[in-house]
Structure formats: structure tokens, C-alpha cells
Design a protein around this motif. Structure first.
Motif, PDB file in Angstrom:
ATOM      1  N   ILE A 136       0.861  -1.195   0.000  1.00  0.00           N
ATOM      2  CA  ILE A 136       0.000   0.000   0.000  1.00  0.00           C
ATOM      3  C   ILE A 136       0.891   1.237   0.000  1.00  0.00           C
ATOM      4  N   GLN A 137       0.584   2.162  -0.895  1.00  0.00           N
ATOM      5  CA  GLN A 137       1.385   3.381  -1.041  1.00  0.00           C
ATOM      6  C   GLN A 137       0.584   4.582  -0.544  1.00  0.00           C
ATOM      7  N   LEU A 138       1.132   5.278   0.419  1.00  0.00           N
ATOM      8  CA  LEU A 138       0.534   6.516   0.919  1.00  0.00           C
ATOM      9  C   LEU A 138       1.063   7.690   0.089  1.00  0.00           C
ATOM     10  N   LEU A 139       0.178   8.588  -0.291  1.00  0.00           N
ATOM     11  CA  LEU A 139       0.576   9.765  -1.079  1.00  0.00           C
ATOM     12  C   LEU A 139      -0.048  11.032  -0.504  1.00  0.00           C
ATOM     13  N   GLY A 140       0.714  12.119  -0.501  1.00  0.00           N
ATOM     14  CA  GLY A 140       0.141  13.445  -0.376  1.00  0.00           C
ATOM     15  C   GLY A 140       0.027  13.991  -1.794  1.00  0.00           C
ATOM     16  N   ILE A 141      -0.245  15.254  -1.915  1.00  0.00           N
ATOM     17  CA  ILE A 141      -0.320  15.861  -3.247  1.00  0.00           C
ATOM     18  C   ILE A 141       0.167  17.303  -3.158  1.00  0.00           C
ATOM     19  N   GLY A 142       0.943  17.723  -4.148  1.00  0.00           N
ATOM     20  CA  GLY A 142       1.418  19.103  -4.161  1.00  0.00           C
ATOM     21  C   GLY A 142       0.329  20.042  -4.669  1.00  0.00           C
ATOM     22  N   GLU A 143       0.527  21.316  -4.419  1.00  0.00           N
ATOM     23  CA  GLU A 143      -0.453  22.305  -4.893  1.00  0.00           C
ATOM     24  C   GLU A 143      -0.589  22.258  -6.406  1.00  0.00           C
ATOM     25  N   ILE A 199       5.232   4.366  -8.552  1.00  0.00           N
ATOM     26  CA  ILE A 199       4.035   4.588  -7.723  1.00  0.00           C
ATOM     27  C   ILE A 199       2.898   3.688  -8.202  1.00  0.00           C
ATOM     28  N   MET A 200       2.738   3.605  -9.509  1.00  0.00           N
ATOM     29  CA  MET A 200       1.607   2.852 -10.069  1.00  0.00           C
ATOM     30  C   MET A 200       1.726   1.343  -9.850  1.00  0.00           C
ATOM     31  N   ARG A 201       2.931   0.871  -9.543  1.00  0.00           N
ATOM     32  CA  ARG A 201       3.099  -0.575  -9.317  1.00  0.00           C
ATOM     33  C   ARG A 201       2.621  -1.038  -7.940  1.00  0.00           C
ATOM     34  N   ALA A 202       2.338  -0.122  -7.046  1.00  0.00           N
ATOM     35  CA  ALA A 202       1.834  -0.519  -5.719  1.00  0.00           C
ATOM     36  C   ALA A 202       0.484  -1.227  -5.876  1.00  0.00           C
ATOM     37  N   ASP A 203       0.234  -2.206  -5.004  1.00  0.00           N
ATOM     38  CA  ASP A 203      -1.062  -2.904  -5.061  1.00  0.00           C
ATOM     39  C   ASP A 203      -2.214  -1.944  -4.813  1.00  0.00           C
ATOM     40  N   ARG A 204      -2.055  -1.123  -3.783  1.00  0.00           N
ATOM     41  CA  ARG A 204      -3.114  -0.175  -3.422  1.00  0.00           C
ATOM     42  C   ARG A 204      -2.470   1.183  -3.198  1.00  0.00           C
ATOM     43  N   ILE A 205      -3.228   2.222  -3.486  1.00  0.00           N
ATOM     44  CA  ILE A 205      -2.732   3.586  -3.305  1.00  0.00           C
ATOM     45  C   ILE A 205      -3.772   4.366  -2.509  1.00  0.00           C
ATOM     46  N   VAL A 206      -3.303   5.132  -1.539  1.00  0.00           N
ATOM     47  CA  VAL A 206      -4.227   6.017  -0.818  1.00  0.00           C
ATOM     48  C   VAL A 206      -3.622   7.414  -0.799  1.00  0.00           C
ATOM     49  N   LEU A 207      -4.370   8.361  -1.348  1.00  0.00           N
ATOM     50  CA  LEU A 207      -3.905   9.755  -1.443  1.00  0.00           C
ATOM     51  C   LEU A 207      -4.728  10.607  -0.494  1.00  0.00           C
ATOM     52  N   ILE A 208      -4.039  11.452   0.271  1.00  0.00           N
ATOM     53  CA  ILE A 208      -4.741  12.289   1.237  1.00  0.00           C
ATOM     54  C   ILE A 208      -4.491  13.766   0.942  1.00  0.00           C
ATOM     55  N   ALA A 209      -5.507  14.574   1.221  1.00  0.00           N
ATOM     56  CA  ALA A 209      -5.355  16.019   1.012  1.00  0.00           C
ATOM     57  C   ALA A 209      -6.363  16.771   1.851  1.00  0.00           C
ATOM     58  N   SER A 210      -5.960  17.944   2.291  1.00  0.00           N
ATOM     59  CA  SER A 210      -6.891  18.857   2.952  1.00  0.00           C
ATOM     60  C   SER A 210      -6.379  20.270   2.719  1.00  0.00           C
ATOM     61  N   GLY A 211      -7.244  21.231   2.939  1.00  0.00           N
ATOM     62  CA  GLY A 211      -6.823  22.632   2.861  1.00  0.00           C
ATOM     63  C   GLY A 211      -7.076  23.242   1.493  1.00  0.00           C
ATOM     64  N   THR A 245      -7.669   5.052  -3.362  1.00  0.00           N
ATOM     65  CA  THR A 245      -8.605   5.714  -2.451  1.00  0.00           C
ATOM     66  C   THR A 245      -8.099   7.134  -2.221  1.00  0.00           C
ATOM     67  N   VAL A 246      -8.964   8.100  -2.453  1.00  0.00           N
ATOM     68  CA  VAL A 246      -8.619   9.508  -2.198  1.00  0.00           C
ATOM     69  C   VAL A 246      -9.389   9.925  -0.949  1.00  0.00           C
ATOM     70  N   VAL A 247      -8.679  10.393   0.053  1.00  0.00           N
ATOM     71  CA  VAL A 247      -9.332  10.785   1.305  1.00  0.00           C
ATOM     72  C   VAL A 247      -9.125  12.283   1.512  1.00  0.00           C
ATOM     73  N   ILE A 248     -10.229  13.026   1.552  1.00  0.00           N
ATOM     74  CA  ILE A 248     -10.172  14.483   1.731  1.00  0.00           C
ATOM     75  C   ILE A 248     -11.142  14.883   2.836  1.00  0.00           C
ATOM     76  N   ASP A 249     -10.944  16.071   3.383  1.00  0.00           N
ATOM     77  CA  ASP A 249     -11.895  16.495   4.413  1.00  0.00           C
ATOM     78  C   ASP A 249     -13.056  17.271   3.779  1.00  0.00           C
ATOM     79  N   ARG A 250     -14.094  17.473   4.575  1.00  0.00           N
ATOM     80  CA  ARG A 250     -15.336  18.046   4.040  1.00  0.00           C
ATOM     81  C   ARG A 250     -15.111  19.451   3.480  1.00  0.00           C
ATOM     82  N   ALA A 251     -14.257  20.225   4.143  1.00  0.00           N
ATOM     83  CA  ALA A 251     -14.025  21.599   3.666  1.00  0.00           C
ATOM     84  C   ALA A 251     -13.458  21.580   2.247  1.00  0.00           C
TER      85      ALA A 251
END
Ligand code: GLP
Length: 245
Positions: free
Chosen positions: A126-133, A185-197, A229-235
Motif C-alpha cells: 500500500i502506497q501513501l501519497l500526499g499531493i502538491g499544490e 508509484i503505479m506498481r503498488a497494489d493499493r494507493i491512498v492519497l490524502i489532502a486537505s486545505g 482511495t482519495v481521502v479528503i476532508d469536508r471543507a
């Protein structure tokens, strides 16, 4: 692509932290692909808490990180090796030898060669990712082309400006980094990207609100992966105009 909206940033940490913990509970010798930046801090805090509660054993886990600044020694407070040690590895029972953060010092071509050798023999569960602006993942910056394998990347001006908050001044931010490529990155079995703000609005809009795959927003390539899976907050969800079904 699955999109999860949490109430706030803290819940992102709990949700994604429990995904990583569950991965290790189900597969004690799992390999975790890890990320740095502000976004994963809550994830790592959750993993440390789960370890302290005796819910998870990291002794057989391996990790590999997305990237490292070129020119920073491992003990530099802004190096990604230092970040990982202080935010996670020093607080759980993972053997340090099981953790890999690419070297940021030495001849860049040697750093890349070693990183490629590690990635060749690594299967990320499983690969954890943030994301740049600007939509970068790891340090794969927007450009005319994206790179598949580990490589040296020149940081975009907006990335240097965004990351300056961690340094005394903008001039101190390294201009180059060593990064996993898009293929790694794409070779990971699962990817989860997180972002807020609010600063992530354009990048996340391109990722979850359109069908385009666009080199100007490298994260959009994740649309080609089977298990993201992309996980973001409600805002942030509200700002991009995403509504849950
Ligand atoms: C850096 C890292 C990325 C990270 C990004 C966002 O540029 N190389 O992997 O996703 O920052 O960081 P933050 O979570 O601090 O916004």
C-alpha cells in the motif's frame, strides 16, 4: 477510484492510519510505501498510538519512501529521512534496516541507481501519497513529460515556495530532489492519497472531478490504477464541488 470525505483533517489521519495498520495486521511482513509533508503527520500519529496500544507489530514490516531532497544529509532536520525517523520510525518497533529513504547526498546518479535497485526488488502493498499544490505526487512535477522510474527532479517554483515554510527562508529549500517515478508509484497494489486545505483545490479538482489524464496535474495518472482511495476532508470536498452519492 474511491473518494472518502471525512469531517476534518484529524479524521483523515485516523481513517488512513487504520488502513495502514490493518494492512500490517493482515500481512505482518507487508511493505508500506510512505510519504512526507504535513498531510501524513496524523496518519503516523495514529500508527504510533495503535502500536502503543499493542494492536500492531511492525517488526517484520518494510518501508520505502517516495522521495528525498538532494543535498540534505540524513540528520538535517528538513531531510525526509529525519522526518520519517522523528514522526514514525523512532516510535514503533520497526528495525531501521527495514526502512529505505533514498540518499540525498553523494553523486546523484549513484543515489538514483541505488534507489532503482531497491525499487526493483520491492513490492509495495500500500502506497501513501500526499499531493502538491500543482498536482505533483512524490516529486513528479508537471511538465511536458512524466518519468516512469526513479530520477532526479528539479522542483517547480510553486513547490519551492510551498515547502519554504519548513526552512528558515526560501533560498534554503533544495532545488533538486530524488523521486520515485510515476511507474514506481503505479506498481503498488493499493494507493491512498490524502489532502486537505484550500491550497489543494485545483489539484484535487483535476483528480476527482474530471476524467482527464493530464501531465499538467501528475496525480491524474492515478485514474489508470485499479485500487486508489482519495481521502479528503469536508471543507476541501465543498471547495472542489464534490458531493457524496
Ligand atoms: C512535498 C512532497 C510530496 C507531498 C507534498 C505535499 O513536495 N514531496 O510527497 O505530497 O510535499 O505536502 P503537504 O502535505 O505538506 O502539503
Amino acid at each position: 477510484m474511491r473518494v472518502i470525505v471525512t469531517e476534518n483533517n484529524e479524521q483523515i489521519g485516523q481513517f488512513v492510519g487504520s488502513m495502514l495498520v490493518r494492512t500490517v495486521q493482515e500481512k505482518p511482513d507487508a511493505t508500506l510505501g510512505l510519504a512526507t509533508g504535513s498531510s501524513p503527520e496524523g496518519v503516523y500519529a495514529y500508527m504510533i498510538q495503535a502500536y502503543r496500544r499493542g494492536e500492531v507489530d511492525f517488526s517484520k514490516v518494510h518501508t520505502v519512501n517516495l522521495d528525498e531532497y538532494l543535498g540534505l544529509t540524513p540528520d538535517h532536520p528538513q531531510s525526509y529521512r529525519y522526518f520519517m525517523d522523528t514522526h514514525l520510525f523512532d516510535h514503533i518497533n520497526i528495525p531501521k534496516d527495514n526502512t529505505y529513504v533514498a540518499a540525498g547526498i553523494g553523486y546523484p546518479e549513484n543515489c538514483v541507481k541505488q534507489f532503482r535497485e531497491v525499487l526493483d526488488r520491492t513490492h509495495v502493498d500500500i502506497q501513501l501519497l500526499g499531493i502538491g499544490e500543482d498536482g505533483h505526487i512524490a516529486f513528479n512535477e508537471p511538465g511536458e513529460v512524466l518519468r516512469c522510474g526513479a530520477h532526479v527532479e528539479a522542483l517547480a517554483e510553486s513547490t519551492i515556495a510551498a515547502n519554504a515554510r519548513f526552512f528558515e527562508c526560501e533560498e534554503e529549500v533544495p532545488r533538486m530532489a530524488i523521486s520515485m517515478g510515476m511507474g514506481d508509484i503505479m506498481r503498488a497494489d493499493r494507493i491512498v492519497l490524502i489532502a486537505s486545505g484550500p491550497k489543494k483545490v485545483d489539484a484535487i479538482r483535476g483528480l476527482i472531478m474530471t476524467e482527464d489524464i493530464d501531465v499538467r496535474n501528475p496525480s491524474t495518472m492515478l485514474k489508470l490504477h485499479r485500487d486508489v482511495t482519495v481521502v479528503i476532508d469536508r471543507a476541501l470536498a465543498e471547495l472542489v464541488g464534490y458531493t457524496e452519492e
